[in-house]
Design a protein around this motif. Structure first.
Motif, PDB file in Angstrom:
ATOM      1  N   ILE A   1       0.875  -1.172   0.000  1.00 36.32           N
ATOM      2  CA  ILE A   1       0.000   0.000   0.000  1.00 36.32           C
ATOM      3  C   ILE A   1       0.907   1.215   0.000  1.00 36.32           C
ATOM      4  O   ILE A   1       1.819   1.313   0.841  1.00 36.32           O
ATOM      5  CB  ILE A   1      -0.885   0.004   1.267  1.00 36.32           C
ATOM      6  N   ILE A   2       0.697   2.127  -0.930  1.00 40.00           N
ATOM      7  CA  ILE A   2       1.518   3.340  -0.936  1.00 40.00           C
ATOM      8  C   ILE A   2       0.654   4.461  -0.372  1.00 40.00           C
ATOM      9  O   ILE A   2      -0.350   4.834  -0.974  1.00 40.00           O
ATOM     10  CB  ILE A   2       2.029   3.697  -2.343  1.00 40.00           C
ATOM     11  N   GLY A   3       1.039   4.948   0.798  1.00 40.87           N
ATOM     12  CA  GLY A   3       0.264   5.965   1.515  1.00 40.87           C
ATOM     13  C   GLY A   3      -0.159   5.425   2.871  1.00 40.87           C
ATOM     14  O   GLY A   3      -0.560   4.267   2.975  1.00 40.87           O
TER      15      GLY A   3
ATOM     16  N   SER B   1       6.252   8.496   2.167  1.00 39.95           N
ATOM     17  CA  SER B   1       7.233   9.389   1.537  1.00 39.95           C
ATOM     18  C   SER B   1       8.663   9.118   2.004  1.00 39.95           C
ATOM     19  O   SER B   1       9.612   9.550   1.363  1.00 39.95           O
ATOM     20  CB  SER B   1       6.860  10.851   1.823  1.00 39.95           C
ATOM     21  N   ARG B   2       8.839   8.405   3.105  1.00 42.44           N
ATOM     22  CA  ARG B   2      10.196   8.105   3.579  1.00 42.44           C
ATOM     23  C   ARG B   2      10.682   6.717   3.151  1.00 42.44           C
ATOM     24  O   ARG B   2      11.775   6.303   3.528  1.00 42.44           O
ATOM     25  CB  ARG B   2      10.263   8.174   5.113  1.00 42.44           C
ATOM     26  N   THR B   3       9.868   6.002   2.424  1.00 44.74           N
ATOM     27  CA  THR B   3      10.257   4.648   2.005  1.00 44.74           C
ATOM     28  C   THR B   3      11.473   4.714   1.089  1.00 44.74           C
ATOM     29  O   THR B   3      11.510   5.532   0.150  1.00 44.74           O
ATOM     30  CB  THR B   3       9.074   3.969   1.271  1.00 44.74           C
TER      31      THR B   3
ATOM     32  N   ASP C   1      -5.906   1.764  -7.973  1.00 47.50           N
ATOM     33  CA  ASP C   1      -5.444   3.151  -8.003  1.00 47.50           C
ATOM     34  C   ASP C   1      -6.481   4.041  -7.320  1.00 47.50           C
ATOM     35  O   ASP C   1      -7.554   4.319  -7.866  1.00 47.50           O
ATOM     36  CB  ASP C   1      -5.246   3.570  -9.464  1.00 47.50           C
ATOM     37  N   VAL C   2      -6.143   4.487  -6.115  1.00 49.78           N
ATOM     38  CA  VAL C   2      -7.092   5.302  -5.337  1.00 49.78           C
ATOM     39  C   VAL C   2      -6.974   6.788  -5.706  1.00 49.78           C
ATOM     40  O   VAL C   2      -7.917   7.558  -5.569  1.00 49.78           O
ATOM     41  CB  VAL C   2      -6.846   5.116  -3.818  1.00 49.78           C
ATOM     42  N   GLY C   3      -5.828   7.175  -6.205  1.00 52.09           N
ATOM     43  CA  GLY C   3      -5.542   8.600  -6.439  1.00 52.09           C
ATOM     44  C   GLY C   3      -6.520   9.271  -7.382  1.00 52.09           C
ATOM     45  O   GLY C   3      -6.990   8.666  -8.352  1.00 52.09           O
ATOM     46  N   ILE C   4      -6.832  10.509  -7.062  1.00 56.66           N
ATOM     47  CA  ILE C   4      -7.634  11.342  -7.970  1.00 56.66           C
ATOM     48  C   ILE C   4      -6.876  12.653  -8.106  1.00 56.66           C
ATOM     49  O   ILE C   4      -6.792  13.427  -7.141  1.00 56.66           O
ATOM     50  CB  ILE C   4      -9.046  11.627  -7.408  1.00 56.66           C
ATOM     51  N   ASN C   5      -6.309  12.875  -9.273  1.00 56.67           N
ATOM     52  CA  ASN C   5      -5.504  14.080  -9.485  1.00 56.67           C
ATOM     53  C   ASN C   5      -5.975  14.787 -10.747  1.00 56.67           C
ATOM     54  O   ASN C   5      -6.150  14.137 -11.786  1.00 56.67           O
ATOM     55  CB  ASN C   5      -4.022  13.703  -9.669  1.00 56.67           C
TER      56      ASN C   5
HETATM   57  P1  NDP Z   1      -2.821  11.986   2.080  1.00 51.55           P
HETATM   58  O1  NDP Z   1      -2.209  13.212   1.491  1.00 51.55           O
HETATM   59  O2  NDP Z   1      -3.479  12.068   3.415  1.00 51.55           O
HETATM   60  O3  NDP Z   1      -1.709  10.839   2.155  1.00 51.55           O
HETATM   61  C1  NDP Z   1      -0.824  10.634   1.103  1.00 51.55           C
HETATM   62  C2  NDP Z   1       0.174   9.573   1.479  1.00 51.55           C
HETATM   63  O4  NDP Z   1       1.065   9.406   0.384  1.00 51.55           O
HETATM   64  C3  NDP Z   1       1.012   9.919   2.699  1.00 51.55           C
HETATM   65  O5  NDP Z   1       1.105   8.801   3.555  1.00 51.55           O
HETATM   66  C4  NDP Z   1       2.374  10.276   2.114  1.00 51.55           C
HETATM   67  O6  NDP Z   1       3.470   9.900   2.923  1.00 51.55           O
HETATM   68  C5  NDP Z   1       2.398   9.427   0.870  1.00 51.55           C
HETATM   69  N1  NDP Z   1       3.303   9.993  -0.129  1.00 51.55           N
HETATM   70  C6  NDP Z   1       3.361  11.253  -0.563  1.00 51.55           C
HETATM   71  N2  NDP Z   1       4.341  11.399  -1.470  1.00 51.55           N
HETATM   72  C7  NDP Z   1       4.919  10.188  -1.595  1.00 51.55           C
HETATM   73  C8  NDP Z   1       6.004   9.695  -2.377  1.00 51.55           C
HETATM   74  N3  NDP Z   1       6.679  10.480  -3.218  1.00 51.55           N
HETATM   75  N4  NDP Z   1       6.326   8.397  -2.254  1.00 51.55           N
HETATM   76  C9  NDP Z   1       5.646   7.584  -1.421  1.00 51.55           C
HETATM   77  N5  NDP Z   1       4.613   7.993  -0.665  1.00 51.55           N
HETATM   78  C10 NDP Z   1       4.257   9.288  -0.751  1.00 51.55           C
HETATM   79  O7  NDP Z   1      -3.815  11.442   0.960  1.00 51.55           O
HETATM   80  P2  NDP Z   1      -5.140  10.525   1.063  1.00 51.55           P
HETATM   81  O8  NDP Z   1      -4.788   9.189   1.594  1.00 51.55           O
HETATM   82  O9  NDP Z   1      -6.225  11.289   1.681  1.00 51.55           O
HETATM   83  O10 NDP Z   1      -5.491  10.403  -0.492  1.00 51.55           O
HETATM   84  C11 NDP Z   1      -4.591   9.814  -1.412  1.00 51.55           C
HETATM   85  C12 NDP Z   1      -5.162   9.971  -2.806  1.00 51.55           C
HETATM   86  O11 NDP Z   1      -6.384   9.266  -2.872  1.00 51.55           O
HETATM   87  C13 NDP Z   1      -5.499  11.398  -3.221  1.00 51.55           C
HETATM   88  O12 NDP Z   1      -5.276  11.537  -4.613  1.00 51.55           O
HETATM   89  C14 NDP Z   1      -6.981  11.519  -2.941  1.00 51.55           C
HETATM   90  O13 NDP Z   1      -7.616  12.464  -3.769  1.00 51.55           O
HETATM   91  C15 NDP Z   1      -7.427  10.128  -3.299  1.00 51.55           C
HETATM   92  N6  NDP Z   1      -8.653   9.701  -2.627  1.00 51.55           N
HETATM   93  C16 NDP Z   1      -9.604   9.118  -3.409  1.00 51.55           C
HETATM   94  C17 NDP Z   1     -10.773   8.659  -2.862  1.00 51.55           C
HETATM   95  C18 NDP Z   1     -11.757   7.996  -3.760  1.00 51.55           C
HETATM   96  O14 NDP Z   1     -12.911   7.913  -3.417  1.00 51.55           O
HETATM   97  N7  NDP Z   1     -11.330   7.448  -4.885  1.00 51.55           N
HETATM   98  C19 NDP Z   1     -11.069   8.824  -1.438  1.00 51.55           C
HETATM   99  C20 NDP Z   1      -9.960   9.356  -0.675  1.00 51.55           C
HETATM  100  C21 NDP Z   1      -8.800   9.792  -1.267  1.00 51.55           C
HETATM  101  P3  NDP Z   1       3.793  10.596   4.346  1.00 51.55           P
HETATM  102  O15 NDP Z   1       2.783  10.027   5.298  1.00 51.55           O
HETATM  103  O16 NDP Z   1       5.177  10.159   4.636  1.00 51.55           O
HETATM  104  O17 NDP Z   1       3.635  12.057   4.141  1.00 51.55           O
END
Ligand code: NDP
Length: 300
Positions: A164-166, A191-193, A229-233
């Motif tokens: 899991i990334i995040g 982010s520290r991995t 892929d959970v991200g929404i960008n």
């Molecule tokens: P957060 O910003 O709360 O967490 C992001 C995580 O990613 C953190 O743990 C951070 O690490 C890590 N991270 C950031 N940069 C890096 C990197 N370069 N390498 C590795 N890890 C990294 O985000 P959310 O969990 O709230 O959301 C994540 C994504 O999911 C977003 O795009 C959001 O929009 C989307 N989302 C989508 C939903 C959906 O319904 N589809 C619902 C919720 C979220 P660290 O802890 O060390 O800072």
């Protein structure tokens, strides 16, 4: 051969259909109508869209939907009084306070004021603790939706390497608990991995929840892996015309598609499952509070 595309819209429609059928049965057999209250403080445009679509989906599922829209300068005392009123309203089985809240309101305090049995977001500290100790809880909607899709695709998740990334409280951490519950060997990267590509390369299951457009490269993905892929960008899309944008995930979809065994697209993957799971959680909360059996497959 390209990966199987896991169609989140189709999957979510099936979950919503199942919820609706069960809601109909609850009404005819027990005279119970599940109710969801959504509280929005302020005028954040994205939150307004989310709240509207949650209300619409709730009504479509045959449930009672209540919306409370409060001014941005609402005091903590007023908001807590509303939460208390909803906690004591027997026609309301789920309460969701739309986040983020305006800065003067403490999210932790408000979320933890919700009755844990009505906490359909699964963010209350009691639910976090229950999930973390492998007990019955209200499970956060997005990771629940991811788990449903993974369970559907894999006969068994037992023994699989999951990365899991995040590590956020709303996605990464609860996702890790759910996959531990299904006997995956779980790594949570952040982010520290060190050497993230190498960590991802060993995964049978990758869940990307980072919030960085197309960060996960195709050549990080192990051949045959399942990628959620959970991200929404939102990114610029000049190819669509001046000032246009498009949505992308945290994974380079086109390249990962050529390597993975299965992958969720963005949009149309995890996103639609989140609302479907909110409805599922409301139904689950309603069944539990009324002591009637919960439908199979809508929670863990
Ligand atoms: P957060 O910003 O709360 O967490 C992001 C995580 O990613 C953190 O743990 C951070 O690490 C890590 N991270 C950031 N940069 C890096 C990197 N370069 N390498 C590795 N890890 C990294 O985000 P959310 O969990 O709230 O959301 C994540 C994504 O999911 C977003 O795009 C959001 O929009 C989307 N989302 C989508 C939903 C959906 O319904 N589809 C619902 C919720 C979220 P660290 O802890 O060390 O800072």
């Amino acid at each position: 051969m390209d990966a199987k595309i896991i169609d989140g819209r189709e999957f979510a429609a099936a979950v919503r259909g199942k919820v609706k059928d069960h809601v109909t049965r609850l009404a005819s057999e027990h005279g119970i109508v599940p109710g969801l209250a959504v509280v929005l403080v302020g005028e954040d445009p994205a939150s307004q869209v989310y709240v509207r679509s949650k209300g619409k989906a709730t009504v479509e599922a045959g449930m009672k939907s209540v919306e409370h829209r409060l001014a941005a300068d609402t005091s903590e005392r007023e908001l807590l009084a509303l939460v208390d009123q909803l906690n004591n309203d027997s026609s309301i089985h789920g309460i969701l306070v739309q986040l983020p809240l305006p800065e003067h309101l403490k999210e932790d305090l408000v979320v933890n004021a919700i009755d844990p049995a009505k906490d359909v977001d699964g963010f209350h500290i009691s639910n976090v603790g229950l999930l973390g100790t492998g007990r019955k809880s209200m499970v956060p909607c997005t990771p629940l939706g991811c788990l449903m899709m993974l369970r559907d695709h894999h006969e068994s998740l037992s023994g699989l390497e999951a990365v899991i990334i995040g590590r956020s409280n709303i996605v990464g951490r609860p996702m890790a608990q759910l996959l531990i519950g299904d006997s995956c060997t779980v790594t949570v990267a952040h982010s520290r991995t060190r050497d993230l590509p190498e960590v991802v390369r060993r995964a049978d299951v990758v869940v990307a929840a980072v919030g960085r457009p197309e960060m996960v490269q195709g050549n990080w993905v192990k051949p045959g892996a399942t990628v959620i892929d959970v991200g929404i960008n939102r990114v610029d899309a000049p190819e669509r015309g001046e000032g246009k944008t498009r949505l992308v995930g945290d994974v380079d979809f086109e390249r990962a598609l050529q390597v993975a065994g299965a992958i969720t697209p963005v949009p149309g993957g995890v996103g639609p499952m989140t609302i479907a799971c909110l409805l599922a959680n409301t139904l689950t909360a309603c069944c539990r509070s009324n002591g009637v059996p919960e439908p199979d497959g809508l929670t863990v």
